[in-house]
Structure formats: structure tokens, C-alpha cells
Write a protein that holds these residues in place. Structure first.
Motif, PDB file in Angstrom:
ATOM      1  N   GLU A   1      -6.234  -2.248   1.997  1.00 52.01           N
ATOM      2  CA  GLU A   1      -5.913  -2.934   0.742  1.00 52.01           C
ATOM      3  C   GLU A   1      -6.545  -4.309   0.855  1.00 52.01           C
ATOM      4  OE1 GLU A   1      -1.720  -3.636   0.066  1.00 52.01           O
ATOM      5  OE2 GLU A   1      -1.341  -3.979   2.190  1.00 52.01           O
TER       6      GLU A   1
ATOM      7  N   MET B   1       0.841  -1.192   0.000  1.00 55.18           N
ATOM      8  CA  MET B   1       0.000   0.000   0.000  1.00 55.18           C
ATOM      9  C   MET B   1       0.881   1.248   0.000  1.00 55.18           C
ATOM     10  SD  MET B   1      -2.714   1.145   2.878  1.00 55.18           S
ATOM     11  CE  MET B   1      -4.338   1.117   2.189  1.00 55.18           C
ATOM     12  N   VAL B   2       0.517   2.208  -0.851  1.00 61.83           N
ATOM     13  CA  VAL B   2       1.299   3.432  -0.960  1.00 61.83           C
ATOM     14  C   VAL B   2       1.277   4.162   0.388  1.00 61.83           C
ATOM     15  CG1 VAL B   2       1.463   5.649  -2.174  1.00 61.83           C
ATOM     16  CG2 VAL B   2       0.669   3.605  -3.379  1.00 61.83           C
TER      17      VAL B   2
ATOM     18  N   SER C   1      -6.502  -1.310  -3.687  1.00 61.72           N
ATOM     19  CA  SER C   1      -5.906  -0.519  -2.612  1.00 61.72           C
ATOM     20  C   SER C   1      -6.645   0.815  -2.532  1.00 61.72           C
ATOM     21  CB  SER C   1      -4.433  -0.299  -2.935  1.00 61.72           C
ATOM     22  OG  SER C   1      -3.888   0.643  -2.056  1.00 61.72           O
TER      23      SER C   1
ATOM     24  N   ASP D   1       0.004  -4.914  -7.452  1.00 63.46           N
ATOM     25  CA  ASP D   1      -0.763  -4.245  -8.514  1.00 63.46           C
ATOM     26  C   ASP D   1      -0.950  -5.145  -9.741  1.00 63.46           C
ATOM     27  OD1 ASP D   1      -1.250  -1.986  -7.020  1.00 63.46           O
ATOM     28  OD2 ASP D   1       0.473  -0.872  -7.820  1.00 63.46           O
TER      29      ASP D   1
ATOM     30  N   GLN E   1       4.633  -3.098  -3.865  1.00 67.74           N
ATOM     31  CA  GLN E   1       3.373  -2.603  -4.419  1.00 67.74           C
ATOM     32  C   GLN E   1       3.174  -3.060  -5.872  1.00 67.74           C
ATOM     33  OE1 GLN E   1       1.101  -0.986  -2.469  1.00 67.74           O
ATOM     34  NE2 GLN E   1      -0.270  -1.275  -4.210  1.00 67.74           N
TER      35      GLN E   1
END
Ligand SMILES: C=C1C[C@]23C[C@@]1(O)CC[C@H]2[C@@]12CC[C@H](O)[C@@](C)(C(=O)O1)[C@H]2[C@@H]3C(=O)O
Ligand SMILES: O=C(O)CCC(=O)C(=O)O
Ligand SMILES: [Fe+2]
Length: 333
Positions: free
Chosen positions: A107, A1-2, A94, A82, A78
């Protein structure tokens, strides 16, 4: 997760922390080995639309094995996660929940539990990612499904409706439209910035299906809405399951059981991992009150619809919308 920067927190819903009623004393706990279980399940569904199940027969090792696989997956870079997204609705997602602008501090991985429904490109990637993960999901989901069938059969007994598989058959059907979700709520990155507010992980909503079976690690955050309009925190218990009534079951009981509103707040210190099996009927199934649950004088509260029609409508809605409103005979909402 960013990772979130401080101003980015403002993109999330941050309700003021209020003092929720503690549920420790009130939450119905159903022991599946109790001869009274069938009546207690009905009472819990009428009063809360929610209950905890113990003595459920699902081995703890299935839960811990899957949790460990989920932790491994969510710890991937990530870009690797993705590759299994974006969710449509299945796959890795997410922050965005659903297609209509809802966001949360979360997420997740949403999977179809029905192998009959064509395998998905994202899921093929997921399958390749790890056989161990896939087999942990399969072993867990199989055991949880069996428990859900048992609960639905006890429910039918408690409601005094026959045959006793009138509800469970919908989940057992080869074409059952059920799904499975793994959620990861990272701890809030900057709890000071919250300044007494809560960071919403999963905004308030009801689940559309018949029944949802939730297991989480020992991090709290889940809240349910009580009949008196207050939110109650559900104390976490990683050895038990929490079951909730979904919209379809509300309709099948002609409103006797309520599809419970629930939400999740992120914890300030710990990650929450939850795994939920959503038991749904086949897409072609007509969803209507069971005839024996409609009193002689009483009419069905809902228009007739198929599960496919309900799902299409649900996917046009926002998370917090009252989705059953379109299907009520007297459109009060
Ligand atoms: C905003 C949305 C996400 C959701 C589909 C919807 O349009 C409205 C219902 C949402 C929900 C809630 C329960 C389950 O987590 C879920 C998988 C479901 O069946 O309905 C989600 C949907 C989703 O995340 O795709
Ligand atoms: O993660 C949780 O504890 C609940 C999530 C939820 O309500 C959902 O995925 O529909
Ligand atoms: Fe939910």
C-alpha cells in the motif's frame, strides 16, 4: 490494507525463491565528504546505476519522524486511507500499481512535491488528516532534495561537464516534475502458503525520472538487477540512502549510465516502509544526451522527446516494460 485470504495470494506474482547474489561486498558506497566522491559516483552509475550514500547530511531524526508518521497513517482504518485515494496517480493506493493492471503486496501514498502544480483533492484530504504528517514530509523532502542536488553536481564534476548544475537545475526548477512516495509492504500473511516462493511487493521496473533517492526502515526486500542478469539483494540500512539512475538520466548520458531494474519482495516477518524522492525535470524539458557526452563520431542513441511525452508514454506501459524502447533510434526492443 485488506487482509488476504489464502486463495487470494494467487492473484500476486509468486516467483520461486532463488539464491540472489549477496551485495554486501559489492554495493558501491559513496561518502559525500570523500574528495573522490565525484569519480566514484560516475563509476557506480556506469557499473550498477545504483549506489549507497553515507555522510549525506540529512538528519536521522527527519527520517525517523517521517517513518513514525507513515506507520501511523498506514495503521488507520482502511476506510480512512481510502478517502485519500484512489491514486490518479497521486493519492493512496493499495495493491494496484499504476493504471495498467500491475499488482503488488503493497500500500502506498504518492505525492507531488511541487506546490506549483495545482493542489489535488486527495491531497487536500491528506493535508487535513494531519499537519504533523505534512510537515514531516516537507522537512524530509527539502533535506533530501538538497542532498540530491549535491550528488548531481558531483556527478557533473565527475563527468567533466559544465556548468556543474546542468543536471541539478532540472530538479531545482520551480516546475520540476518530481514526486514522493511512501510504500508500506506488510509482512506476508501466510508464509507457509508461499511454499518457498516469494511474494512480490513491487514488481521489477526502472524508474522513469532522473534520479531516485530511497530510504527504508531496517527491513530488506529490495533487489537490483546486475549487468550479468542476476538479481542481488540490497542489505537494508535505515541510516543511509540508496540512489538509482532513472530513464531520463540514461538518455542524458547517451546510455553511459544505466537505469537500473529493481524490485521488492515482501518480508515474511516484518513490515517494510520505504520513502522515495523521484527527481524529475519540468514537463516541457527536452530530454536528450548532453552534447559533451556524445563523442564526435557517436550519434545520439535516442530520438528527441520532452519529459511530458515520456511520462504520457510511461503511463500507458506496464511496470516491467522497457519504456525507453519507443525512444531509441534503432528500435531493437
Ligand atoms: C505501472 C506504472 C506505475 C508507474 C507508472 C507506470 O505506468 C509505469 C512506471 C511506474 C513508476 C515506477 C517508479 C515510481 O514508483 C512511479 C511513481 C513512477 O514515476 O513510475 C511509478 C508509477 C506509479 O506508480 O504511478
Ligand atoms: O519500496 C522500495 O524499496 C522500492 C520501491 C520502488 O522501486 C518505487 O516506488 O519505485
Ligand atoms: Fe522504483
Amino acid at each position: 490494507m485488506v487482509v488476504l485470504s489464502q486463495p487470494a495470494l494467487d492473484h500476486f506474482s509468486l516467483p520461486k525463491a532463488c539464491k540472489p547474489t549477496s551485495l554486501l561486498c559489492g554495493i558501491p558506497v559513496i561518502d559525500l565528504a570523500d574528495p573522490e566522491a565525484k569519480n566514484l559516483i560516475v563509476k557506480a552509475c556506469e557499473e550498477y546505476g545504483f549506489f549507497k550514500v553515507v555522510n549525506h547530511g540529512v538528519p536521522l531524526e527527519f527520517m525517523t519522524r517521517l517513518e513514525a508518521e507513515a506507520v501511523k497513517f498506514f495503521s488507520l482504518p482502511q476506510s480512512a486511507k481510502d478517502n485519500v485515494g484512489p491514486p490518479d496517480p497521486f493519492g493512496y493506493g493499495s495493491k494496484r500499481i499504476g493504471p495498467n493492471g500491475d499488482v503488488g503486496w503493497i500500500e502506498y501514498l504518492l505525492l507531488n512535491t511541487n506546490s506549483q502544480i495545482s493542489s489535488h483533492k486527495h491531497l487536500a484530504i491528506f493535508q487535513e488528516y494531519s499537519q504533523n504528517f505534512r510537515s514531516a514530509v516537507d522537512e524530509y523532502v527539502l533535506a533530501v532534495k538538497k542532498m540530491a542536488y549535491q550528488v548531481l553536481e558531483l556527478m557533473a564534476d565527475g563527468l567533466r561537464i559544465e556548468p556543474r548544475n546542468v543536471l541539478s537545475r532540472l530538479l531545482k526548477d520551480d516546475k520540476s516534475d518530481s514526486c514522493f512516495r511512501l510504500n508500506h509492504y506488510p509482512p506476508c500473511p501466510d508464509s507457509q502458503a508461499l511454499n518457498g516462493r516469494n511474494l512480490v511487493g513491487f514488481g521489477e521496473h526502472t524508474d522513469p525520472q532522473i534520479i531516485s533517492v530511497l530510504r527504508s526502515n531496517n527491513t530488506s526486500g529490495l533487489q537490483i538487477l546486475l549487468k550479468d542478469g542476476t538479481w542481488a539483494s540490497v542489505p537494508s540500512d535505515h541510516t543511509s540512502f540508496f540512489l538509482n539512475v532513472g530513464d531520463a538520466l540514461q538518455v542524458m548520458t547517451n546510455g553511459r549510465f544505466k537505469s537500473v531494474k529493481h524490485r521488492v519482495f515482501a518480508d515474511t516477518n516484518k513490515s517494510r516502509i520505504s520513502m522515495i524522492y523521484f527527481g524529475g525535470p519540468p514537463l516541457s524539458e527536452k530530454i536528450a544526451p548532453l552534447p559533451k557526452l556524445v563523442e564526435k563520431e557517436e550519434e545520439s542513441l535516442y530520438k528527441e522527446f520532452t519529459w511530458c511525452e515520456y511520462k504520457k508514454s510511461a503511463y500507458k506501459s506496464r511496470l516491467a516494460d522497457y519504456r525507453l524502447g519507443h525512444f531509441e533510434k534503432t528500435a531493437a526492443h
